[in-house]
Design a protein around this motif. Structure first.
Motif, short mmCIF file in Angstrom:
data_model
loop_
_atom_site.label_atom_id
_atom_site.label_comp_id
_atom_site.label_asym_id
_atom_site.label_seq_id
_atom_site.Cartn_x
_atom_site.Cartn_y
_atom_site.Cartn_z
N GLY A 45 2.23 9.31 -6.78
CA GLY A 45 2.76 10.67 -6.70
C GLY A 45 2.43 11.39 -5.41
O GLY A 45 2.38 12.61 -5.38
N ARG A 46 2.23 10.63 -4.34
CA ARG A 46 1.84 11.27 -3.08
C ARG A 46 3.01 11.70 -2.22
O ARG A 46 2.83 12.13 -1.09
CB ARG A 46 0.92 10.33 -2.29
N VAL A 47 4.21 11.56 -2.72
CA VAL A 47 5.39 12.09 -2.04
C VAL A 47 6.15 12.94 -3.06
O VAL A 47 6.06 12.71 -4.27
CB VAL A 47 6.29 10.96 -1.48
N ASP B 276 0.83 -1.21 0.00
CA ASP B 276 0.00 0.00 0.00
C ASP B 276 0.87 1.26 0.00
O ASP B 276 0.57 2.23 -0.70
CB ASP B 276 -0.92 -0.01 1.22
N THR B 277 1.95 1.24 0.79
CA THR B 277 2.86 2.39 0.83
C THR B 277 3.48 2.62 -0.55
O THR B 277 3.51 3.76 -1.05
CB THR B 277 3.95 2.16 1.87
N ILE B 278 3.97 1.56 -1.16
CA ILE B 278 4.61 1.70 -2.48
C ILE B 278 3.59 2.14 -3.52
O ILE B 278 3.90 2.96 -4.41
CB ILE B 278 5.28 0.37 -2.88
N ARG B 279 2.37 1.63 -3.42
CA ARG B 279 1.33 2.04 -4.35
C ARG B 279 1.08 3.54 -4.24
O ARG B 279 0.90 4.23 -5.25
CB ARG B 279 0.05 1.25 -4.05
N ASN B 280 1.09 4.06 -3.01
CA ASN B 280 0.91 5.51 -2.82
C ASN B 280 2.09 6.29 -3.38
O ASN B 280 1.92 7.39 -3.92
CB ASN B 280 0.71 5.82 -1.34
N TRP B 281 3.30 5.73 -3.25
CA TRP B 281 4.46 6.40 -3.87
C TRP B 281 4.22 6.51 -5.38
O TRP B 281 4.47 7.55 -5.99
CB TRP B 281 5.73 5.60 -3.61
N HIS B 282 3.77 5.40 -5.97
CA HIS B 282 3.53 5.41 -7.41
C HIS B 282 2.46 6.41 -7.81
O HIS B 282 2.44 6.89 -8.95
CB HIS B 282 3.11 4.01 -7.87
#
Length: 891
Positions: free
Chosen positions: A446-448, A438-444
């Motif tokens: 563009g949330r960081v 889930d964390t990596i999906r959020n990185w993808h």
């Protein structure tokens, strides 16, 4: 190769043959479901808008049962080829969606202009299987839907919820289709129905390459087709890029690697493969086509067919795919889709796995036209091997460096957790793979900051296999991921850092292990990722030249750049055992000494430029940990500035000089900061002038200084300035300490004892890992040796460094040996501990790798043994302290 053959000449005979082994079809047959599938399709198309919702739902469900039984019979008898079956299923799903939207709009009294559904995935390509769910997105066009009414968004959400409920609610007649809206833009933070304006903004700013692949198969399926066509036209440049840059191609290649990494021969030997997601399965054929469509379709519109076989044909016609390859993949795709249907129609299960049980598998083989189960197993394996052979040759020219990470599945696209990826992460040591996914999906998404650009997201995709492999190597993947996340999410920009990590796998391994060992460094690196370049260069940072031609501000910035690299390298070397923990204080102190000398010289030039030439001479002295050359990571600096000139003429100049020195050492600039500075150990503390004249210093030390101030004075050490003045001040300090001993009437011992007891009360120990202030910690040892220096009256006994002072003390040999051993042990642990965690003294927050590093820093085999040794040592040190300082007994 697998060949699916009709099992009877007529639909009725085919059904009669499979009913014993297909419970779902048998149930449909026994409930009296009869009629042709085309009639079922027409029945749904004929549902009027004003039909009550419950009645419409009943019509759809009964039509589905009729359609499934009729299609299965024509499929098994060979009357309908497999892609005609998938089209019929897809057209039925489309008719149901249209009817559901039609009924919902009528019930709510809303016009249909400006609201529509787009089919994605297999439905978008008319490729649904028997038990597929359907992937759709519901959009509304602002200003068109409800004529721009401010409630349009909320109404659209309610309509989307109604459609899903009508389609998938389980009633006495079953359900129609499980309906999935999670392929919409950013599904975790957007409503079920998305405005076309918001969707356009999302795809333009943070749309990912896997989403481009999803939208290859997108087509209008229900609602306002004109609005849908306008939206798809707007979206076309996102899906079909005319100029695909290198990094986008790299991202697509990395997605290919992640979708299904090589997992070994054993998976081909299984008789129960996943014919969709497993090696050599349907997904690989789809990906084979879609990947090349993405790369070439922007400049070659003829390649934009949204069906798998249509795409293969277009690629072959354009000369991209060899005809023999296309023929074999075409044959394999039809066979695997046929087999997928036979697996699903037995029980209406959304599964793609051939049954492992021999009896069940034999039933599937018979439905596929095989009387010989061994031949079925052999042909299926041959088909899968053929598919993967072609799949592996795709991008044969690409850089193979990252393919060394044969980890298994690593899929972070879409909205569902890939089971293979969960298995892969679990094998690497992740205790909660879903959280990491889930964390990596959020990185993808563009949330960081690091992934807000397309290139940042593409680099992340390429980096992930190596990064996760490195985390697994640490032995504590969860901790490594947690601290890497803090580092990664703290980056203000990701492209440069990610490029560097991708180019240097050894650097990536080093970074991951460093962050796993030292959370404190994760925070430093997230603010200053350029520090990684110091590791890449493998060279000492170049010392800047700071002379009269460099401005004061320029000097500050120049030295800060050098200092942060040097500071980081010392910490990195300490953490990884490249310098011994017992010697680390010297390295930190040498850097601080250099810094003070350079900043003092810059401060002198700046003061002279503004206020005239320097009167007399000056020197800067260290006290505390810096005085003893015992600095740790993050220590502040205890300093005194002393000058030799007439105070009436020079005090103002030296006050200004000292203020600039403090600024030079403490002020944050664009290049960071250096140290905190504490000047409270000067004569009269905070009430006295920041710069002290020689006479004032001498008078204070001989007449006014308290016992604790002379204890602190034992750690006085010159760092910068005039050598003759430095020697003079050290002589004054030594004579003041010796003179106090000569006049002592027991006051020294009482004062030292009272002071230690006061510190116990004001700064009580914080547990076993409080290596400084707790009973038996370093402060106990320092008090013992400083009392000894004050009482001995011997100049040669006065030493700023604690270990040297112990060695030259008047203590008995056994006590000296114990104290030197104990101080060395505690200081070594403190060096590593402060570097990794800062001032946090709780053992519970220590990563396992850090525990191992602490053990190695003092040569102890296990963490349990280390804690036992700390406890024992602190008990011995405190017992000696209590004896020497005459401390009262404690409970």
């Amino acid at each position: 190769m697998l060949t699916i053959s009709p099992i009877a000449d007529t639909p009725e005979a085919a059904l009669e043959r499979v009913l014993p082994s297909a419970p779902y079809l048998r149930r449909l047959h026994e409930t009296g479901t009869r009629g042709h599938w085309r009639d079922a399709l027409q029945a749904v198309r004929d549902i009027p808008a004003d039909l009550p919702e419950a009645e419409a739902m009943t019509v759809m469900r009964k039509a589905k049962a009729q359609l499934h039984l009729s299609l299965a019979a024509e499929d098994l008898s060979g009357i309908l080829p497999v892609m005609s079956v998938t089209r019929a299923l897809s057209e039925f799903a489309e008719a149901c969606l249209e009817a559901a939207l039609r009924v919902t709009l009528a019930r709510r009294g809303v016009g249909g202009a400006g609201i529509f559904a787009v089919a994605l995935g297999k439905m978008g390509a008319y490729e649904l299987n028997y038990s597929s769910d359907i992937d759709i997105c519901v959009f509304y066009e602002p200003g068109v839907f409800m004529a721009g009414d401010y409630e349009a968004g909320e109404t659209a959400q309610r309509i989307a919820r109604d459609i899903v409920r009508i389609m998938q609610e389980l009633t006495g007649d079953g359900y129609v289709f499980r309906t999935d809206l999670r392929l919409r833009p950013d599904p975790s933070s957007t409503p079920l129905a998305v405005s076309t304006r918001m969707a356009d903004l999302y795809y333009e700013s943070v749309g990912q390459n896997w989403e481009r692949m999803v939208w290859i198969k997108g087509r209008p399926t229900a609602g306002d087709r004109e609005s849908a066509a306008r939206f798809l036209k707007i979206l076309s440049p996102f899906v079909w890029r005319r100029n695909l840059d290198y990094w986008a191609i790299g991202d697509i290649q990395a997605i290919k690697r992640m979708i299904n990494s090589k997992v070994g021969r054993a998976d081909f030997e299984t008789v129960s493969p996943d014919v969709k997601l497993g090696p050599g399965g349907i997904r690989e054929i789809e990906f084979f086509a879609q990947t090349q469509q993405l790369i070439l379709g922007g400049r070659q519109p003829e390649l934009r067919d949204n069906s798998t076989l249509g795409a293969l044909a277009a690629l072959t016609k354009a000369g991209v795919v060899e005809p023999d390859t296309a023929d074999e993949l075409n044959t394999a795709y039809l066979a695997l889709r046929n087999l997928e249907h036979r697996v699903q129609m037995r029980r209406d299960e959304q599964t793609h796995i051939v049954p492992a049980g021999e009896d069940d598998r034999r039933d599937v083989a018979l439905m596929s036209g095989y009387d010989d189960l061994a031949a079925f197993d052999r042909d299926l394996q041959a088909t899968r091997r053929c598919v993967q052979a072609h799949y592996d040759r795709l991008f044969a020219h690409e850089d193979r460096a990252l393919e060394d990470h044969s980890l298994g599945n690593l899929v972070f696209t879409g909205v569902d957790d890939d089971p293979g990826t969960i298995e892969t992460l679990a094998s690497l040591g992740f205790s909660n793979p879903s959280a990491a996914i889930d964390t990596i999906r959020n990185w993808h998404r563009g949330r960081v900051p690091a992934t807000r650009t397309a290139r940042g997201r593409e680099l992340l995709t390429a980096l992930l296999p190596g990064m996760l492999a490195a985390m697994g190597k640490t032995g504590e993947a969860d901790e490594a991921f947690r601290w890497f996340s803090r580092f990664f999410e703290g980056l203000s920009s990701g492209v440069q850092t990610l490029s560097m990590l991708l180019a240097e796998q050894t650097l990536l391994d080093d970074l991951v292990s460093t962050l796993a060992l030292a959370p404190r460094l994760a925070q430093i690196l997230s603010r200053r990722p350029d520090l990684l370049e110091a590791l890449v260069s493998n060279q000492e940072p170049s010392r800047p030249v700071i002379d009269e031609h460099v401005s004061f501000d320029g000097a500050l910035d120049s030295w800060r750049r050098y200092h942060r690299e040097q500071n980081f390298l010392i910490g990195h070397r300490l953490l990884h055992g490249l310098i011994q923990a017992r010697d680390a204080g010297t390295h930190w102190s040498d850097l601080a000494d250099d810094t003070i000398r350079e900043m003092a010289a810059a401060a002198e030039r700046e003061t002279a430029n503004r206020y005239g030439p320097r009167p007399g001479s000056w020197a800067v002295f260290a006290m505390g940990k810096l005085g003893g050359r015992e600095l740790t990571a993050g220590s502040d600096l205890d300093l005194i500035v002393i000058y030799d000139a007439d105070p009436m003429e020079a005090q103002t100049w030296y006050t200004r000089f000292t203020q600039r020195l403090i600024t030079a050492l403490t002020a944050p600039t664009a290049e960071g900061d250096l140290y905190e500075v504490d000047m409270r150990l000067r004569p009269s503390g905070g009430a006295g002038p920041v710069a002290v004249s020689v006479p004032a210093f001498e008078r204070y030390q001989n007449k006014d200084a308290w016992t604790w101030e002379h204890m602190a004075l034992t750690r006085l050490r010159p760092v910068a300035g005039n050598e003759a003045l430095s020697h003079q001040i050290m002589t004054i300090a030594c004579e003041a300490i010796v003179s106090r001993a000569a006049k002592d009437d027991g006051t020294i011992a009482r004062d030292v004892s009272d002071m230690r007891q006061r510190l116990y009360r004001e700064k009580p120990g914080k547990g076993l890992w409080d290596l400084k202030t707790a009973e038996g910690g370093l402060v106990d040892a320092e008090f013992v040796v400083q009392q000894d220096m004050l009482l001995s009256g011997k100049p040669e006994a006065i030493r700023a460094n604690t270990r040297e002072a112990i060695a030259h003390s008047t203590l008995p040999d056994a006590e000296r040996s114990m104290l030197i051993e104990g101080v060395t042990f505690l200081q070594s642990l403190q060096q590593v501990h402060r570097l990794a965690l800062g001032s946090d003294v709780q053992a519970g927050v220590m990563p396992e790798g850090l525990k191992d590093r602490l053990c190695r820093s003092v040569g102890v085999d296990s963490f349990a043994a280390l804690e036992a040794e700390i406890s024992s040592l602190k008990s011995r040190v405190h017992a000696l302290c209590a004896e020497k300082l005459h401390l009262p007994a404690t409970d």
